[in-house]
Design an enzyme around this catalytic site. Structure first.
Site, short mmCIF file in Angstrom:
data_model
loop_
_atom_site.label_atom_id
_atom_site.label_comp_id
_atom_site.label_asym_id
_atom_site.label_seq_id
_atom_site.Cartn_x
_atom_site.Cartn_y
_atom_site.Cartn_z
N GLY A 1 0.82 -1.20 0.00
CA GLY A 1 0.00 0.00 0.00
C GLY A 1 0.86 1.26 0.00
O GLY A 1 2.09 1.19 0.02
N MET A 2 0.20 2.41 -0.02
CA MET A 2 0.92 3.69 -0.13
C MET A 2 1.88 3.90 1.04
O MET A 2 3.06 4.20 0.84
CB MET A 2 -0.11 4.83 -0.18
CG MET A 2 0.49 6.20 -0.43
SD MET A 2 -0.73 7.41 -0.91
CE MET A 2 -1.71 7.57 0.57
N ASP B 1 -3.31 -12.22 4.65
CA ASP B 1 -4.59 -11.52 4.86
C ASP B 1 -4.82 -11.37 6.37
O ASP B 1 -4.89 -12.38 7.08
CB ASP B 1 -5.71 -12.36 4.21
CG ASP B 1 -7.06 -11.65 4.25
OD1 ASP B 1 -7.28 -10.82 5.16
OD2 ASP B 1 -7.87 -11.92 3.36
N THR C 1 -9.35 1.31 3.22
CA THR C 1 -9.19 2.77 3.23
C THR C 1 -10.20 3.50 2.34
O THR C 1 -10.08 4.71 2.15
CB THR C 1 -7.76 3.16 2.80
OG1 THR C 1 -7.44 2.49 1.58
CG2 THR C 1 -6.74 2.80 3.87
N ASP D 1 -7.18 10.39 11.84
CA ASP D 1 -7.85 11.56 12.42
C ASP D 1 -9.38 11.41 12.36
O ASP D 1 -10.10 12.12 13.06
CB ASP D 1 -7.42 12.84 11.69
CG ASP D 1 -7.62 12.77 10.19
OD1 ASP D 1 -7.48 11.66 9.61
OD2 ASP D 1 -7.92 13.80 9.56
N TYR E 1 -16.00 4.29 8.42
CA TYR E 1 -14.54 4.12 8.39
C TYR E 1 -13.93 4.53 9.73
O TYR E 1 -13.13 3.81 10.32
CB TYR E 1 -13.95 4.96 7.24
CG TYR E 1 -12.45 5.07 7.27
CD1 TYR E 1 -11.64 4.01 6.84
CD2 TYR E 1 -11.82 6.23 7.71
CE1 TYR E 1 -10.25 4.12 6.85
CE2 TYR E 1 -10.43 6.34 7.74
CZ TYR E 1 -9.65 5.29 7.31
OH TYR E 1 -8.28 5.39 7.33
N LYS F 1 -11.84 2.27 12.41
CA LYS F 1 -10.46 2.56 12.84
C LYS F 1 -10.40 2.63 14.38
O LYS F 1 -9.43 2.17 14.98
CB LYS F 1 -9.95 3.88 12.22
CG LYS F 1 -9.76 3.85 10.70
CD LYS F 1 -8.81 2.77 10.21
CE LYS F 1 -7.36 2.99 10.60
NZ LYS F 1 -6.49 1.92 10.03
N TRP G 1 -4.51 12.57 6.27
CA TRP G 1 -4.42 13.11 4.90
C TRP G 1 -3.11 12.68 4.22
O TRP G 1 -2.29 13.52 3.82
CB TRP G 1 -4.50 14.63 4.92
CG TRP G 1 -5.80 15.22 5.38
CD1 TRP G 1 -6.77 14.61 6.12
CD2 TRP G 1 -6.27 16.56 5.13
NE1 TRP G 1 -7.80 15.49 6.35
CE2 TRP G 1 -7.53 16.69 5.75
CE3 TRP G 1 -5.75 17.66 4.46
CZ2 TRP G 1 -8.26 17.88 5.70
CZ3 TRP G 1 -6.47 18.85 4.40
CH2 TRP G 1 -7.71 18.94 5.03
N1 LIG Z 1 -4.72 7.54 3.21
C1 LIG Z 1 -4.95 8.41 4.20
O1 LIG Z 1 -5.20 9.60 3.95
C2 LIG Z 1 -4.85 7.98 5.65
C3 LIG Z 1 -5.02 8.93 6.66
C4 LIG Z 1 -4.90 8.54 7.99
C5 LIG Z 1 -4.62 7.23 8.31
N2 LIG Z 1 -4.48 6.31 7.31
C6 LIG Z 1 -4.17 4.93 7.67
O2 LIG Z 1 -2.86 4.64 7.20
C7 LIG Z 1 -2.75 3.26 6.91
C8 LIG Z 1 -2.17 3.07 5.51
O3 LIG Z 1 -3.06 3.66 4.58
P1 LIG Z 1 -2.69 3.85 3.05
O4 LIG Z 1 -3.13 5.21 2.67
O5 LIG Z 1 -1.30 3.40 2.79
O6 LIG Z 1 -3.74 2.83 2.40
P2 LIG Z 1 -3.61 1.88 1.14
O7 LIG Z 1 -2.69 2.43 0.12
O8 LIG Z 1 -5.01 1.57 0.76
O9 LIG Z 1 -2.92 0.58 1.76
C9 LIG Z 1 -3.62 -0.33 2.54
C10 LIG Z 1 -3.15 -1.70 2.11
O10 LIG Z 1 -3.80 -2.68 2.92
C11 LIG Z 1 -4.11 -3.78 2.10
N3 LIG Z 1 -5.19 -4.58 2.67
C12 LIG Z 1 -6.51 -4.36 2.60
N4 LIG Z 1 -7.17 -5.36 3.23
C13 LIG Z 1 -6.23 -6.21 3.70
C14 LIG Z 1 -6.28 -7.44 4.41
N5 LIG Z 1 -7.45 -7.99 4.77
N6 LIG Z 1 -5.13 -8.06 4.72
C15 LIG Z 1 -3.93 -7.53 4.35
N7 LIG Z 1 -3.82 -6.38 3.66
C16 LIG Z 1 -4.97 -5.72 3.35
C17 LIG Z 1 -4.50 -3.17 0.77
O11 LIG Z 1 -4.36 -4.12 -0.26
P3 LIG Z 1 -5.43 -4.14 -1.48
O12 LIG Z 1 -5.48 -2.74 -2.00
O13 LIG Z 1 -4.83 -5.13 -2.43
O14 LIG Z 1 -6.71 -4.57 -0.86
C18 LIG Z 1 -3.48 -2.03 0.65
O15 LIG Z 1 -2.31 -2.45 -0.03
C19 LIG Z 1 -4.15 2.67 7.10
O16 LIG Z 1 -4.24 2.12 8.39
C20 LIG Z 1 -5.07 3.89 7.03
O17 LIG Z 1 -6.26 3.70 7.74
C21 LIG Z 1 -4.58 6.65 5.98
#
Ligand SMILES: NC(=O)c1ccc[n+]([C@@H]2O[C@H](COP(=O)([O-])OP(=O)(O)OC[C@H]3O[C@@H](n4cnc5c(N)ncnc54)[C@H](OP(=O)(O)O)[C@@H]3O)[C@@H](O)[C@H]2O)c1
Length: 285
Positions: free
Chosen positions: A10-11, A36, A62, A102, A125, A129, A150
């Site tokens: 993921g990102m 998983d 997400t 947040d 969501y 969380k 963000w």
């Molecule tokens: N993006 C934001 O703005 C933001 C803000 C605050 C906090 N966060 C938190 O930061 C963390 C990382 O977010 P991110 O932005 O990097 O999100 P992301 O790019 O969507 O990465 C999340 C990863 O988790 C994987 N995933 C989903 N379901 C899964 C499962 N059951 N088992 C194993 N892997 C699984 C996804 O794979 P697939 O895509 O293949 O399903 C994806 O590669 C998360 O906890 C998110 O809640 C994000």
């Protein structure tokens, strides 16, 4: 330290993997198809085999708007899945980091949010969380719960890229002005998480870039730094009619002594744009 990263494709996960390697740790990363987090048996077997000292859980559902249509799906990954990871880590004596958001706050506070503030998620969501935070803390007493906000980084679709694409194709963008938060560069956050892992400061941490802005102000700064002439119009949240409600004000600051402080969001943006440019130049050569 032997570190295992979940959600490693993921990102944020991609950057965490690299930051942990840069810090000299022995690192293994697993993407969704490889491990998983909703499968507790698979987690237990993998952890018993690899015996990591620490696990960084970046795996998550997400899709904020999509969660409104599938609350069980979001809860299964962000809540139950997080608990599975924390329990499997505890079983082998490993510490764990859970990345939270947040969006666990309702956004009605007049000031920035500190760790001890009352949570009150207004979206599915956000609820999922918060459930993940509780499940993690309950299952593993050597856990860090890190709320950030963000996110943008080179390994996933993000607001910066969307603004640049819209600016290039339309010359004009409409952006929400009544949501204020802190854009955080995933590379900066990844370094913060890896530093935290080395400490014994278990518990709740706010870790976002320094400063704050609205999405509209963020867009203006993106165009300024990218040297693009784009008409930026301000909109209200209501005008966009997104399925999930978002907190109006969700700036995260830390009340913890010696908290890890990330650079200002504007610096995160300039580093991101420079990193993108480098990647594109490398691709051309
Ligand atoms: N993006 C934001 O703005 C933001 C803000 C605050 C906090 N966060 C938190 O930061 C963390 C990382 O977010 P991110 O932005 O990097 O999100 P992301 O790019 O969507 O990465 C999340 C990863 O988790 C994987 N995933 C989903 N379901 C899964 C499962 N059951 N088992 C194993 N892997 C699984 C996804 O794979 P697939 O895509 O293949 O399903 C994806 O590669 C998360 O906890 C998110 O809640 C994000």
């Amino acid at each position: 330290m032997k570190v295992l990263v979940l959600g490693a494709r993921g990102m944020l996960g991609c950057d965490v993997l690299r930051a942990a390697e840069d810090a000299g740790h022995e690192v293994r990363g697993f993407g969704h198809t490889e491990l998983d987090i909703t499968d507790p048996d698979a987690l237990r077997s993998r952890f018993e085999l690899d015996r990591p000292d620490a696990v960084i859980n970046c795996a998550a559902w997400t899709d904020v708007d999509g969660a409104e249509d599938d609350p069980e799906g979001a809860q299964l990954v962000n809540g139950t899945g997080a608990g599975n990871v924390a329990a499997a880590s505890a079983a082998i004596g490993a510490r764990v980091i859970y990345v939270s958001s947040d969006y666990v706050f309702d956004g009605t506070k007049d000031d920035d949010y500190i760790e001890s503030d009352q949570t009150g998620p207004i979206s599915v969501y956000g609820q999922s969380k918060l459930a993940g935070e509780v499940a993690t803390a309950t299952a593993n007493r050597r856990s860090f719960i890190v709320r950030s906000s963000w996110l943008f980084g080179v390994n996933g679709p993000n607001f910066v890229d969307t603004m640049i694409r819209l600016g290039q194709t339309q010359g004009q963008v409409l952006v929400v002005h009544d949501q204020v938060g802190t854009p955080t560069y995933t590379w900066h956050l990844a370094y913060g998480l890896v530093r935290l892992l080395d400490s014994d400061a278990f518990g709740l941490h706010h870790m976002a870039a320094s400063g704050s802005c609205s999405w509209y102000e963020f867009a203006k700064e993106i165009f300024r730094q990218a040297d693009m002439d784009v008409v930026t119009l301000s909109a209200t949240t209501e005008m966009f009619g997104a399925k999930a409600p978002r907190p109006a004000h969700s700036v995260l600051v830390s009340e913890i002594q010696h908290a890890i402080v990330l650079p200002p969001w504007q610096d995160g943006l300039s580093s991101y744009l420079a990193q993108k440019k480098n990647t594109e130049t490398e691709g051309e050569n």
